[in-house]
Design a protein around this motif. Structure first.
Motif, short mmCIF file in Angstrom:
data_model
loop_
_atom_site.label_atom_id
_atom_site.label_comp_id
_atom_site.label_asym_id
_atom_site.label_seq_id
_atom_site.Cartn_x
_atom_site.Cartn_y
_atom_site.Cartn_z
N ARG A 179 50.76 58.01 23.87
CA ARG A 179 49.19 58.61 23.55
C ARG A 179 48.76 59.31 24.84
O ARG A 179 47.88 60.15 24.91
CB ARG A 179 48.51 57.19 23.14
CG ARG A 179 48.79 56.83 21.67
CD ARG A 179 47.91 55.83 21.29
NE ARG A 179 47.89 54.42 22.12
CZ ARG A 179 48.89 53.61 21.71
NH1 ARG A 179 49.71 53.68 20.49
NH2 ARG A 179 48.99 52.38 22.38
N ARG A 180 49.21 58.62 26.09
CA ARG A 180 48.64 59.30 27.16
C ARG A 180 49.01 60.47 27.56
O ARG A 180 48.26 61.45 27.93
CB ARG A 180 49.07 58.37 28.49
CG ARG A 180 48.27 58.92 29.84
CD ARG A 180 48.74 57.85 30.85
NE ARG A 180 48.33 58.16 32.04
CZ ARG A 180 48.55 57.45 33.26
NH1 ARG A 180 48.90 56.26 33.24
NH2 ARG A 180 48.07 57.95 34.17
N GLU A 183 47.08 62.88 25.12
CA GLU A 183 45.54 63.00 25.79
C GLU A 183 45.81 64.11 27.12
O GLU A 183 44.68 65.02 27.04
CB GLU A 183 45.20 61.67 26.39
CG GLU A 183 44.73 60.71 25.12
CD GLU A 183 43.17 61.07 24.62
OE1 GLU A 183 42.68 61.96 25.15
OE2 GLU A 183 43.06 60.57 23.61
N GLN A 231 37.33 69.34 20.81
CA GLN A 231 37.38 67.94 21.20
C GLN A 231 35.99 67.76 22.09
O GLN A 231 35.48 68.50 22.48
CB GLN A 231 38.52 67.64 22.20
CG GLN A 231 39.86 68.04 21.67
CD GLN A 231 40.85 67.71 22.49
OE1 GLN A 231 40.76 66.43 23.13
NE2 GLN A 231 42.02 68.34 22.62
N ASP A 237 38.49 57.91 28.39
CA ASP A 237 39.16 56.74 28.09
C ASP A 237 39.38 55.95 29.47
O ASP A 237 40.14 56.27 30.48
CB ASP A 237 40.45 57.10 27.52
CG ASP A 237 41.63 55.89 27.29
OD1 ASP A 237 41.21 54.89 27.57
OD2 ASP A 237 42.55 56.23 26.44
N ARG A 240 43.00 55.76 30.93
CA ARG A 240 43.73 56.89 31.57
C ARG A 240 43.13 57.06 33.13
O ARG A 240 42.18 56.80 33.37
CB ARG A 240 42.98 57.93 30.88
CG ARG A 240 43.88 58.23 29.41
CD ARG A 240 43.37 59.57 28.85
NE ARG A 240 44.11 60.64 29.47
CZ ARG A 240 43.48 61.67 29.76
NH1 ARG A 240 41.98 61.65 29.62
NH2 ARG A 240 43.82 62.86 30.29
N ARG A 246 42.07 68.28 31.60
CA ARG A 246 41.49 68.26 30.17
C ARG A 246 42.37 69.47 29.72
O ARG A 246 42.37 70.55 30.22
CB ARG A 246 40.23 68.14 30.26
CG ARG A 246 39.61 67.49 30.82
CD ARG A 246 39.75 65.80 30.43
NE ARG A 246 39.10 65.39 29.31
CZ ARG A 246 39.25 64.34 28.63
NH1 ARG A 246 40.34 63.62 29.24
NH2 ARG A 246 38.83 63.79 27.74
#
Length: 363
Positions: A179-180, A183, A231, A237, A240, A246
């Motif tokens: 998931r990281r 992201e 997004q 988060d 993170r 980004r």
């Protein structure tokens, strides 16, 4: 015969990166056992540290050896550009056999941005080589801690076209790390090490512009929210540790004026070049909407766009994927909209940007 007709097709080149101990050497050895990678040149930073001894057959000269799969391996003698130029001279002078592909394996502590910069900036190398993609190896056991402690590892994952998650069989739950990574770089698929080499090394530039390859290389859809909108770039988060990096995309359903597009790129790289880790895209220009251009950039260098003879599929949407560091994606989106004449400007700098799109505030 004109010069363009005599010029050979660019040689596809892949950068293999990943932090110390991530598993790059193991993956590289697997690739070199694949017959599909015959006639490949592998460039490594320190030959003795790579662990390819069991694949060596014979010395070609003081800088090169022949590997068991029919690949050549050479070292970077302190200057990647000189090494790549030397390979071309030997190839053109028939001192080595023609090679079909180049793989550059970086050191574990390397920031890949300067390497990519050299590959898309040098005026001769860009004619003879074509950057096909960046493959980053991440250690499933230590990956999260490495990302926390080493900014180089974050950049290696952020600029990847594909991520290989190694040692997953030795790790517990890899869900949080996956998931990281999504992201951090939503456009890069996260693959296991046993994915075929041709899949990992393939990409848009080397596969005739097929539609599915464009989507895989660009990954614009993955940089969008599930509802098809941008997004929420202000979302944070707390789990993170790399929120300053980004990934996001910019799109246009109508062709983009060439002057507006060139000015947008010029302003972005001139004012925020060090913060632009990666830029890649497919854009329809208003003066030739049926022949899209491919754009590719790293930091303050954007390679001269390559014009395709036709769209690779039925999707004529212009899309740019950007990966930035300490630069507000919402501001970049507003700048894009301003140059396209779209009334979507808001936020604290809206008045200044509306009055003068050239007045770029600090990122």
């Amino acid at each position: 015969m004109n010069q363009d007709a005599r010029r050979p097709d660019p040689i596809p080149l892949t950068v293999l990166t990943g932090f110390l101990g991530a598993g790059k050497t193991t993956l590289l050895n697997r690739w070199l056992r694949d017959p599909a990678l015959a006639d490949t040149v592998v460039i490594v930073n320190e030959f003795g540290a790579v662990g390819l001894d069991h694949l060596l057959i014979e010395a070609v000269d003081e800088d090169m050896v022949l590997l068991g799969a029919g690949c050549l391996c050479c070292t970077v003698r302190g200057d990647l550009i000189a090494t790549l130029e030397d390979l071309l001279r030997k190839r053109d002078n028939h001192r080595i056999a023609p090679f079909r592909r180049v793989v550059i394996e970086t050191t574990g502590l390397a920031d890949p941005a300067p390497i990519l910069h050299a590959l898309i900036y040098h005026p001769y190398l860009v004619l003879r080589y074509r950057l096909q993609g960046v493959v980053t190896v991440v250690d499933a056991v230590n990956g999260a801690a490495t990302l926390d402690a080493h900014p180089e590892a974050v950049r290696q994952a952020a600029v990847a076209d594909r991520i290989v998650l190694a040692k997953a069989d030795l790790a517990g739950d890899t869900g949080p790390l996956r998931r990281r990574l999504r992201e951090l770089n939503p456009s890069a698929p996260v693959d296991p090490p046993d994915v075929p080499a041709e899949t990992l090394l393939g990409g848009f530039f080397g596969l005739d512009g097929k539609g599915e390859d464009v989507r895989a290389w660009l990954g614009a859809e993955a940089a969008e929210a599930p509802d098809g909108h941008r997004q929420d770039v202000n979302r944070h988060d707390v789990n993170r540790h790399d929120a300053s990096i980004r990934a996001f995309s910019l799109t246009s359903d109508v062709p983009v004026p060439r002057a507006a597009f060139e000015m947008f790129l010029d302003l972005l790289r001139a004012n925020h070049g060090p913060k632009l880790l990666r830029l890649k895209g497919l854009v329809a220009l208003a003066d030739a909407p049926d022949r899209p251009v491919v754009v590719h950039g790293v930091q303050h260098v954007v390679h001269a766009p390559v014009t395709l003879p036709a769209w690779p599929d039925d999707d004529r949407t212009s899309r740019l994927v950007l990966i930035v560091h300490d630069l507000d994606p919402a501001f970049v989106a507003r700048l894009w909209d301003a140059f396209l004449g779209r009334p979507r400007i808001d936020g604290p700098d809206a008045a200044a940007l509306t009055a003068n799109p050239l007045a770029i505030p600090g990122g």
